[in-house]
Design a protein around this motif. Structure first.
Motif, short mmCIF file in Angstrom:
data_model
loop_
_atom_site.label_atom_id
_atom_site.label_comp_id
_atom_site.label_asym_id
_atom_site.label_seq_id
_atom_site.Cartn_x
_atom_site.Cartn_y
_atom_site.Cartn_z
N THR A 16 12.34 -34.85 -16.16
CA THR A 16 12.35 -33.57 -16.87
C THR A 16 12.86 -32.43 -16.00
O THR A 16 13.67 -31.61 -16.42
CB THR A 16 10.95 -33.24 -17.40
OG1 THR A 16 10.51 -34.28 -18.27
CG2 THR A 16 10.94 -31.91 -18.14
N GLY A 17 12.37 -32.36 -14.77
CA GLY A 17 12.78 -31.29 -13.86
C GLY A 17 14.28 -31.24 -13.62
O GLY A 17 14.92 -30.19 -13.80
N PRO A 18 14.89 -32.35 -13.23
CA PRO A 18 16.35 -32.36 -13.05
C PRO A 18 17.10 -31.99 -14.33
O PRO A 18 18.13 -31.31 -14.27
CB PRO A 18 16.64 -33.80 -12.64
CG PRO A 18 15.39 -34.25 -11.95
CD PRO A 18 14.28 -33.60 -12.71
N ALA A 19 16.60 -32.43 -15.48
CA ALA A 19 17.27 -32.10 -16.74
C ALA A 19 17.23 -30.59 -17.00
O ALA A 19 18.23 -30.00 -17.44
CB ALA A 19 16.60 -32.84 -17.90
N ALA A 52 14.25 -30.46 -9.85
CA ALA A 52 13.14 -31.32 -9.41
C ALA A 52 12.20 -30.57 -8.47
O ALA A 52 10.97 -30.70 -8.57
CB ALA A 52 13.70 -32.56 -8.70
N PHE A 53 12.76 -29.75 -7.55
CA PHE A 53 11.93 -28.91 -6.67
C PHE A 53 10.99 -28.04 -7.51
O PHE A 53 9.78 -28.01 -7.31
CB PHE A 53 12.81 -27.96 -5.84
CG PHE A 53 13.59 -28.62 -4.75
CD1 PHE A 53 13.20 -29.83 -4.20
CD2 PHE A 53 14.73 -28.00 -4.24
CE1 PHE A 53 13.94 -30.42 -3.18
CE2 PHE A 53 15.47 -28.59 -3.22
CZ PHE A 53 15.07 -29.81 -2.70
N GLY A 54 11.61 -27.32 -8.43
CA GLY A 54 10.85 -26.36 -9.23
C GLY A 54 9.80 -27.02 -10.08
O GLY A 54 8.69 -26.49 -10.23
N TYR A 55 10.13 -28.17 -10.66
CA TYR A 55 9.18 -28.86 -11.54
C TYR A 55 7.97 -29.34 -10.77
O TYR A 55 6.83 -29.26 -11.25
CB TYR A 55 9.88 -30.04 -12.22
CG TYR A 55 9.13 -30.57 -13.41
CD1 TYR A 55 9.24 -29.94 -14.65
CD2 TYR A 55 8.32 -31.71 -13.32
CE1 TYR A 55 8.56 -30.41 -15.76
CE2 TYR A 55 7.64 -32.18 -14.42
CZ TYR A 55 7.76 -31.54 -15.65
OH TYR A 55 7.08 -32.01 -16.74
N GLU A 56 8.20 -29.82 -9.57
CA GLU A 56 7.09 -30.28 -8.74
C GLU A 56 6.18 -29.12 -8.35
O GLU A 56 4.96 -29.26 -8.27
CB GLU A 56 7.61 -30.97 -7.49
CG GLU A 56 6.51 -31.55 -6.61
CD GLU A 56 7.07 -32.29 -5.41
OE1 GLU A 56 6.28 -32.71 -4.56
OE2 GLU A 56 8.31 -32.46 -5.34
N PHE A 59 14.76 -24.36 -3.40
CA PHE A 59 13.50 -24.85 -2.84
C PHE A 59 12.50 -23.71 -2.64
O PHE A 59 11.34 -23.80 -3.08
CB PHE A 59 13.76 -25.54 -1.50
CG PHE A 59 12.50 -25.99 -0.81
CD1 PHE A 59 11.85 -27.14 -1.20
CD2 PHE A 59 11.96 -25.24 0.24
CE1 PHE A 59 10.68 -27.55 -0.57
CE2 PHE A 59 10.80 -25.63 0.87
CZ PHE A 59 10.16 -26.79 0.47
N PHE A 60 12.93 -22.64 -2.00
CA PHE A 60 12.01 -21.54 -1.70
C PHE A 60 11.61 -20.75 -2.95
O PHE A 60 10.46 -20.34 -3.10
CB PHE A 60 12.61 -20.61 -0.65
CG PHE A 60 12.62 -21.18 0.73
CD1 PHE A 60 11.44 -21.29 1.46
CD2 PHE A 60 13.80 -21.65 1.30
CE1 PHE A 60 11.43 -21.84 2.73
CE2 PHE A 60 13.80 -22.19 2.58
CZ PHE A 60 12.61 -22.30 3.31
N SER A 61 12.55 -20.56 -3.88
CA SER A 61 12.19 -19.85 -5.10
C SER A 61 11.26 -20.70 -5.96
O SER A 61 10.35 -20.18 -6.61
CB SER A 61 13.44 -19.47 -5.88
OG SER A 61 14.19 -20.61 -6.25
N GLY A 62 11.48 -22.00 -5.96
CA GLY A 62 10.58 -22.88 -6.71
C GLY A 62 9.19 -22.91 -6.11
O GLY A 62 8.19 -22.85 -6.83
N LYS A 63 9.14 -22.96 -4.79
CA LYS A 63 7.85 -23.07 -4.12
C LYS A 63 7.05 -21.78 -4.16
O LYS A 63 5.84 -21.80 -4.38
CB LYS A 63 8.08 -23.49 -2.66
CG LYS A 63 6.77 -23.70 -1.89
CD LYS A 63 7.05 -24.23 -0.49
CE LYS A 63 5.74 -24.47 0.27
NZ LYS A 63 5.99 -25.02 1.63
#
Length: 337
Positions: free
Chosen positions: A64-67, A91-95, A136-140
């Protein structure tokens, strides 16, 4: 400079266009995965070999995240290197923050990636590097906070609906129904909020009423094609007509508000986030209610009445009153599809 890089900083783009594409990403992964998994599990319980459907469904849900990431980047017309990196960013953001986290991470990574795209001879390295790091940083640090906020808001809505199912059911059905017909994504909204339980059940009824209601009241103008396009497609096709004549939104909206208490108080219908904002589009909303409540005769009847029969009848009756008094006229609901 921003215009040259394809960065608009437009709220309309970010909250209407991008969310709409995000919904397509969700439908192609999470929602379709749930449908396949549900069908597969149902067949397995009846002794029919359907392990492949379950496996495909689980894999679709897991991606779902990559999509979402690639859907957001595609909506922003990202260059190829950014588009491909957005798969990882999603995927970063979804996790970190679920669907909302993917949305934020992919949006910021894509827009920042555009700033660096084709600015050096090392574009093949610099552009995806910047996109991945920003993602990565914006997702985290941003996406996770937004995701938590959306989840908490959804929890408040769920809590309120359980304690005041009558009034909150009407409120949720009305708001989500209007969101479905408006040029924003009710599907993305429901999933980001994590709507479930009675709140998701009420939202499903409100969304179904919009789609079935508009399909029925516009039958004279659009025929069977319009009925199908709106009933199992989207009532968003009526946005232009609603702007020209706001009275046209009243029949399906009132139908959803009137039926919501039956869903929350009488039948205690529940659903999940994937079905909360879909209405009858692809029959996802009713299917997710049945998946949550159980595939029994009682709930088949409840879903059939509340999602299809009752919205059609109530919407049509209200429409006839408005038509009689000249608030809605012939041709007011004509769509080009």
């Amino acid at each position: 400079m921003l215009k040259e890089k394809g960065i608009s900083l437009s709220p309309r783009v970010y909250f209407i266009t991008v969310l709409s594409y995000m919904a397509l990403g969700l439908f192609s992964s999470l929602i379709m995965g749930l449908i396949l998994k549900t069908i597969g599990e149902g067949l397995l319980t009846r002794g029919i070999e359907a392990t492949m459907l379950v496996t495909v469904g689980e894999q679709a849900i897991a991606l779902t995240g990559p999509a979402i990431g690639v859907a957001v980047a595609f909506a922003l017309e990202a260059p190829p290197l950014i588009l491909f990196a957005a798969v990882v960013v999603g995927a970063f953001g979804y996790e970190a923050g679920g669907p909302a986290g993917s949305y934020i991470a992919a949006l910021l990574a894509t827009e920042f990636g555009k700033l660096f795209s084709k600015t050096t001879r090392l574009d093949i390295i610099v552009t995806p590097l910047v996109t991945l790091l920003i993602g990565f940083f914006s997702g985290k640090y941003i996406g996770s906070w937004i995701g938590t906020l959306m989840t908490d808001l959804g929890e408040v809505i769920r809590w309120g609906t359980e304690r005041e199912p009558l009034l909150m059911g009407i409120f949720v059905a009305t708001v989500m129904g209007l969101a479905l017909t408006a040029p924003i994504s009710s599907a993305a909204l429901g999933i980001m909020l994590g709507l479930d339980g009675l709140a998701a059940g009420a939202a499903t009824i409100g969304c179904a009423a919009q789609m079935i209601g508009f399909g029925v009241i516009s039958y004279r103008d659009n025929g069977i094609g319009g009925l199908i396009a709106q009933g199992v497609g989207t009532s968003m096709l009526q946005v232009g007509n609603i702007i020209r004549n706001p009275w046209t939104i009243i029949p399906p909206t009132l139908a959803g508000a009137l039926l919501a208490p039956f869903a929350t108080v009488l039948f205690s219908l529940e659903s999940n986030p994937a079905g909360s904002g879909m209405g009858t589009s692809g029959l996802v909303g009713p299917l997710m209610v049945l998946k949550t409540m159980g595939f029994t005769t009682e709930y088949y009847l409840a879903v059939g009445i509340l999602c299809f029969v009752a919205p059609a009848i109530i919407s049509y009756l209200i429409y006839r009153v408005l038509y009689r008094y000249g608030r809605i006229k012939g041709g007011d609901l004509k769509i080009d599809y």
